[in-house]
Design a protein around this motif. Sequence first.
Motif, mmCIF file in Angstrom:
data_model
loop_
_atom_site.group_PDB
_atom_site.id
_atom_site.type_symbol
_atom_site.label_atom_id
_atom_site.label_comp_id
_atom_site.label_asym_id
_atom_site.label_seq_id
_atom_site.Cartn_x
_atom_site.Cartn_y
_atom_site.Cartn_z
ATOM 1 N N ILE A 7 50.100 -14.156 -6.664
ATOM 2 C CA ILE A 7 51.464 -14.113 -6.864
ATOM 3 C C ILE A 7 52.036 -13.384 -7.724
ATOM 4 C CG2 ILE A 7 52.802 -15.874 -8.488
ATOM 5 C CD1 ILE A 7 50.353 -18.245 -7.513
ATOM 6 N N LEU A 8 50.284 -12.658 -8.459
ATOM 7 C CA LEU A 8 50.556 -11.343 -9.506
ATOM 8 C C LEU A 8 50.866 -10.425 -8.084
ATOM 9 C CD1 LEU A 8 50.621 -10.179 -12.326
ATOM 10 C CD2 LEU A 8 48.445 -9.264 -11.861
ATOM 11 N N GLY A 9 50.361 -9.572 -7.519
ATOM 12 C CA GLY A 9 51.303 -8.710 -6.295
ATOM 13 C C GLY A 9 52.753 -9.190 -6.086
ATOM 14 N N ARG A 10 52.859 -10.068 -5.430
ATOM 15 C CA ARG A 10 54.065 -10.672 -5.241
ATOM 16 C C ARG A 10 55.831 -10.024 -6.730
ATOM 17 N NH1 ARG A 10 53.107 -15.911 -1.731
ATOM 18 N NH2 ARG A 10 52.025 -14.969 -0.148
ATOM 19 N N SER A 11 54.486 -10.488 -7.156
ATOM 20 C CA SER A 11 56.153 -10.243 -8.533
ATOM 21 C C SER A 11 55.632 -8.691 -9.090
ATOM 22 C CB SER A 11 54.933 -11.372 -9.428
ATOM 23 O OG SER A 11 54.826 -12.564 -9.285
ATOM 24 N N LEU A 12 54.210 -7.989 -8.896
ATOM 25 C CA LEU A 12 54.624 -6.847 -9.055
ATOM 26 C C LEU A 12 55.624 -6.236 -8.121
ATOM 27 C CD1 LEU A 12 50.730 -6.030 -10.204
ATOM 28 C CD2 LEU A 12 52.965 -6.458 -11.955
ATOM 29 N N LYS A 13 55.115 -6.187 -6.815
ATOM 30 C CA LYS A 13 56.111 -5.924 -5.561
ATOM 31 C C LYS A 13 57.428 -6.197 -5.997
ATOM 32 C CE LYS A 13 52.522 -5.565 -2.168
ATOM 33 N NZ LYS A 13 52.475 -6.499 -1.443
ATOM 34 N N SER A 14 57.978 -7.564 -6.002
ATOM 35 C CA SER A 14 59.732 -7.657 -6.280
ATOM 36 C C SER A 14 59.608 -6.671 -7.373
ATOM 37 C CB SER A 14 59.509 -9.472 -6.821
ATOM 38 O OG SER A 14 61.034 -9.418 -7.609
ATOM 39 N N LEU A 15 59.360 -6.720 -8.415
ATOM 40 C CA LEU A 15 59.851 -5.759 -10.195
ATOM 41 C C LEU A 15 59.897 -4.510 -9.503
ATOM 42 C CD1 LEU A 15 60.020 -6.304 -12.963
ATOM 43 C CD2 LEU A 15 57.930 -5.746 -13.366
ATOM 44 N N HIS A 23 62.966 -4.120 -7.437
ATOM 45 C CA HIS A 23 64.297 -4.324 -7.882
ATOM 46 C C HIS A 23 64.623 -2.803 -8.551
ATOM 47 C CE1 HIS A 23 64.049 -8.322 -6.555
ATOM 48 N NE2 HIS A 23 64.897 -8.541 -6.892
ATOM 49 N N GLY A 24 62.959 -3.044 -9.523
ATOM 50 C CA GLY A 24 63.438 -1.275 -10.569
ATOM 51 C C GLY A 24 63.904 -0.028 -9.727
ATOM 52 N N SER A 71 65.442 0.142 -6.895
ATOM 53 C CA SER A 71 67.156 -0.704 -6.199
ATOM 54 C C SER A 71 67.977 -0.071 -7.508
ATOM 55 C CB SER A 71 67.010 -1.662 -5.914
ATOM 56 O OG SER A 71 66.136 -2.114 -5.191
ATOM 57 N N LEU A 72 67.798 -1.124 -8.809
ATOM 58 C CA LEU A 72 68.645 -0.644 -10.099
ATOM 59 C C LEU A 72 68.824 1.400 -10.250
ATOM 60 C CD1 LEU A 72 67.997 -3.102 -12.450
ATOM 61 C CD2 LEU A 72 69.728 -3.369 -11.193
ATOM 62 N N ALA A 73 67.299 1.954 -10.254
ATOM 63 C CA ALA A 73 67.490 3.204 -10.339
ATOM 64 C C ALA A 73 68.369 3.604 -9.164
ATOM 65 C CB ALA A 73 66.048 3.806 -10.236
ATOM 66 N N LEU A 74 68.356 3.588 -8.005
ATOM 67 C CA LEU A 74 69.332 4.192 -7.204
ATOM 68 C C LEU A 74 70.528 3.618 -7.109
ATOM 69 C CD1 LEU A 74 66.796 3.337 -4.140
ATOM 70 C CD2 LEU A 74 67.384 5.720 -5.125
ATOM 71 N N ILE A 75 70.792 2.336 -7.987
ATOM 72 C CA ILE A 75 72.613 1.774 -8.106
ATOM 73 C C ILE A 75 72.824 3.201 -9.301
ATOM 74 C CG2 ILE A 75 74.147 -0.269 -8.998
ATOM 75 C CD1 ILE A 75 71.934 -1.790 -7.208
ATOM 76 N N VAL A 76 72.320 2.926 -10.452
ATOM 77 C CA VAL A 76 72.842 4.269 -11.270
ATOM 78 C C VAL A 76 73.161 5.685 -11.002
ATOM 79 C CG1 VAL A 76 71.997 5.180 -13.622
ATOM 80 C CG2 VAL A 76 71.721 3.131 -12.662
ATOM 81 N N VAL A 77 72.517 6.208 -9.801
ATOM 82 C CA VAL A 77 72.454 7.712 -9.708
ATOM 83 C C VAL A 77 73.648 7.686 -8.475
ATOM 84 C CG1 VAL A 77 71.397 8.485 -7.631
ATOM 85 C CG2 VAL A 77 69.456 7.946 -9.433
ATOM 86 N N VAL A 78 73.693 6.202 -7.954
ATOM 87 C CA VAL A 78 75.023 5.863 -7.075
ATOM 88 C C VAL A 78 76.252 5.955 -7.020
ATOM 89 C CG1 VAL A 78 75.700 5.006 -4.795
ATOM 90 C CG2 VAL A 78 73.707 4.957 -5.036
ATOM 91 N N MET A 79 76.527 5.261 -8.448
ATOM 92 C CA MET A 79 76.990 4.824 -9.133
ATOM 93 C C MET A 79 77.903 5.825 -10.633
ATOM 94 S SD MET A 79 78.765 2.186 -7.490
ATOM 95 C CE MET A 79 80.270 1.617 -9.006
#
Length: 304
Positions: free
Chosen positions: A26-34, A37-38, A40-48
């Motif tokens: 569960i901890l590994g899945r949470s870290l992968k998800s985090l 998303h981190g 993805s948000l960084a790429l969105i900031v760069v693109v936008m």
Amino acid sequence: MTTTALKTKTTAPETSTDRDPKSRTILGRSLKSLLFHGVSLALIVVVMYPAVWMVASSFKPSSEIVGNAAIWSSNFSFDNFVKAMDGIGGVSTLQFFGNSLFLAVGSVIGVVLSSTVTAYAFTRINFPGRQLFFTLMIVTLLLPFHVVIIPQYIIFQQLGLVDTYVPLLLGKFLGAEAFFVFLMVQFMRNLPRELDEAARIDGAGHVRIFVSIMLPLMKPSIITASIFSFIWSWNDFLGPLLYLNSPDKYPLPLALRLFVDQTQSSDYGAMIAMSVLALLPVLLFFLIFQRHIVEGVSTQGLKG
């Protein structure tokens, strides 16, 4: 001893060692998800960032635009939009919008009419050389536009059509846009031929089959072609630059260029403000019909 008692004795309580693998999973899945998303948000900031900077710069004075990558400014105002709406060289911005809208709508009408009719001929009518003509049309997709610029310009100049909208729209109505013809052909090939046969039994000809059966079923591909044709025509810069000489016939891409060095200094604020205004129709057009783009592309297929 009863069966229940035996189960009670033989069943051992779950230890912390047994729970550790589950907790680590569960901890590994949470870290992968985090992490996902981190990133993805960084790429969105760069693109936008460029788009956000452009919108924010439309409210800045020109002196704070060049060489300044910051988004926020303490001198926000609507002066740039006022200058942009005043137009350039005695030509109002509304006229530039009207010219672009005329070319974009004309391109959509021409592309839809010519590509659907051409696709019907390639998929539903047997005529000599059909495969050869279709192959030659596909080959034109590999031909760069710059190769045919000079011959086309000479032809239109000899016909006296330079400084008119005819060179920009004629090819749309003659089925010269091979990409859209190919899109329609691939979509129409997936439509069952039983519909044609049933219509012929009822006495329908090619015109009736095309209008009453094919066109309604081709709605996703027609909308997809309309969206791409509208956006490409609205953003076209090279075509109008080649064939248009009168400023009152310029579309928005050429009008934006007039803000640069129209006097001794370039009005970048007004240019960016007009750029923001020019993006609004394309953005609205895309947001309204984006669902049909996915539907048209996903259903057109790739079999030939």
